[in-house]
Scaffold this active site. Structure first.
Site, PDB file in Angstrom:
ATOM      1  N   TYR A   1      42.237  44.821  37.400  1.00  0.00           N
ATOM      2  CA  TYR A   1      43.279  43.990  37.997  1.00  0.00           C
ATOM      3  C   TYR A   1      44.653  44.414  37.478  1.00  0.00           C
ATOM      4  O   TYR A   1      45.606  44.575  38.258  1.00  0.00           O
ATOM      5  CB  TYR A   1      43.008  42.523  37.659  1.00  0.00           C
ATOM      6  CG  TYR A   1      44.019  41.549  38.224  1.00  0.00           C
ATOM      7  CD1 TYR A   1      44.002  41.199  39.565  1.00  0.00           C
ATOM      8  CD2 TYR A   1      44.983  40.967  37.408  1.00  0.00           C
ATOM      9  CE1 TYR A   1      44.930  40.298  40.082  1.00  0.00           C
ATOM     10  CE2 TYR A   1      45.911  40.068  37.905  1.00  0.00           C
ATOM     11  CZ  TYR A   1      45.871  39.736  39.255  1.00  0.00           C
ATOM     12  OH  TYR A   1      46.792  38.848  39.757  1.00  0.00           O
TER      13      TYR A   1
ATOM     14  N   LYS B   1      47.836  45.904  39.715  1.00  0.00           N
ATOM     15  CA  LYS B   1      49.110  45.185  39.755  1.00  0.00           C
ATOM     16  C   LYS B   1      50.247  46.023  39.161  1.00  0.00           C
ATOM     17  O   LYS B   1      51.404  45.896  39.576  1.00  0.00           O
ATOM     18  CB  LYS B   1      48.985  43.836  39.036  1.00  0.00           C
ATOM     19  CG  LYS B   1      48.108  42.833  39.791  1.00  0.00           C
ATOM     20  CD  LYS B   1      48.646  42.573  41.194  1.00  0.00           C
ATOM     21  CE  LYS B   1      47.874  41.529  41.950  1.00  0.00           C
ATOM     22  NZ  LYS B   1      48.454  41.229  43.282  1.00  0.00           N
TER      23      LYS B   1
ATOM     24  N   ILE C   1      49.783  30.573  37.145  1.00  0.00           N
ATOM     25  CA  ILE C   1      50.192  29.661  38.209  1.00  0.00           C
ATOM     26  C   ILE C   1      49.016  28.756  38.570  1.00  0.00           C
ATOM     27  O   ILE C   1      47.854  29.173  38.526  1.00  0.00           O
ATOM     28  CB  ILE C   1      50.662  30.456  39.449  1.00  0.00           C
ATOM     29  CG1 ILE C   1      51.719  31.500  39.042  1.00  0.00           C
ATOM     30  CG2 ILE C   1      51.210  29.509  40.514  1.00  0.00           C
ATOM     31  CD1 ILE C   1      52.971  30.946  38.394  1.00  0.00           C
TER      32      ILE C   1
END
Length: 221
Positions: A135, A139, A168
């Site tokens: 990941y 990114k 988030i």
């Protein structure tokens, strides 16, 4: 009325972006795949792992003024446990789809000599995360793409920027407890999808800001 495309707009940050753009008077389209959007919006079903479906999307819909590359998938595994199929699935959505969506959206933007692309990366693309090597790699790739593409299309009046969210409050973090997560944040709480959406809107509306990476992470990075 400017036309906006938000990928992965069914939930979370993508949904917040779509709703904010709509509130500000934009003509908003979203893509979704497995999760049906639960709000009224112009929606396009598209499996972003399939480049043919991406091409069909842009053969069908034209003239986007703003592109928000939000769709992404996460994977938490030790590197020795990551399989070939894991690698293909994550890179297909997080990198390859973003690259080709930019390519197809830019055709109309270059013709019009205007446009804005906002890519959603992650704080892990900036500093890396243990057990999230794949990941983090994808990114970080989005950040590299943003910087390079910003230079390439600037002569056509197009801006390319990147928002790098922190922790988030979305379903991507549902596997963790809120108390566990907020202890890592200097501001002491999780961020909201709307706080990320406001950063996206800023980039969409400022024609003299390009090639920038904006962290929305409560001070972690």
């Amino acid at each position: 009325m400017k036309k906006v495309l938000v990928t992965g707009g069914a939930t979370g940050i993508g949904k917040a972006c779509a709703l904010l753009f709509e509130k500000e008077g934009y003509d908003v389209y979203i893509t979704y795949n497995r999760t049906e959007p639960d709000y009224d919006v112009k929606k396009i079903k598209c499996d972003l792992k399939n480049t043919d479906e991406i091409k069909t999307l842009f053969d069908t819909e034209h003239g986007f003024d703003i592109l928000v590359n939000n769709a992404g998938v996460s994977l938490i595994k030790m590197i020795n446990d990551v399989t070939d199929s894991d690698y293909e699935a994550v890179t297909a959505v997080n990198e390859r789809a973003v690259y080709f969506i930019c390519k197809y959206a830019l055709k109309d933007m270059i013709n019009k000599k205007s446009g804005a692309i906002i890519n959603i990366s992650s704080m892990w693309g900036q500093c890396g995360a243990s057990c999230e090597t794949l990941y983090s790699m994808t990114k970080a790739g989005i950040i590299g793409l943003t910087k390079a593409l910003a230079q390439e299309v600037a002569p056509s009046g197009i801006t390319v920027n990147c928002v790098a969210p922190g922790i988030i409050d979305t379903r991507m973090n549902d596997m963790f407890s809120e108390d566990e997560l907020k202890d890592e944040v200097p501001l002491g709480r999780l961020g909201t999808p709307n706080e990320v959406a406001k950063a996206v809107l800023f980039f969409a509306e400022n024609p003299y800001v390009t090639g920038q990476i904006l962290g929305v992470n409560g001070g972690i990075v």
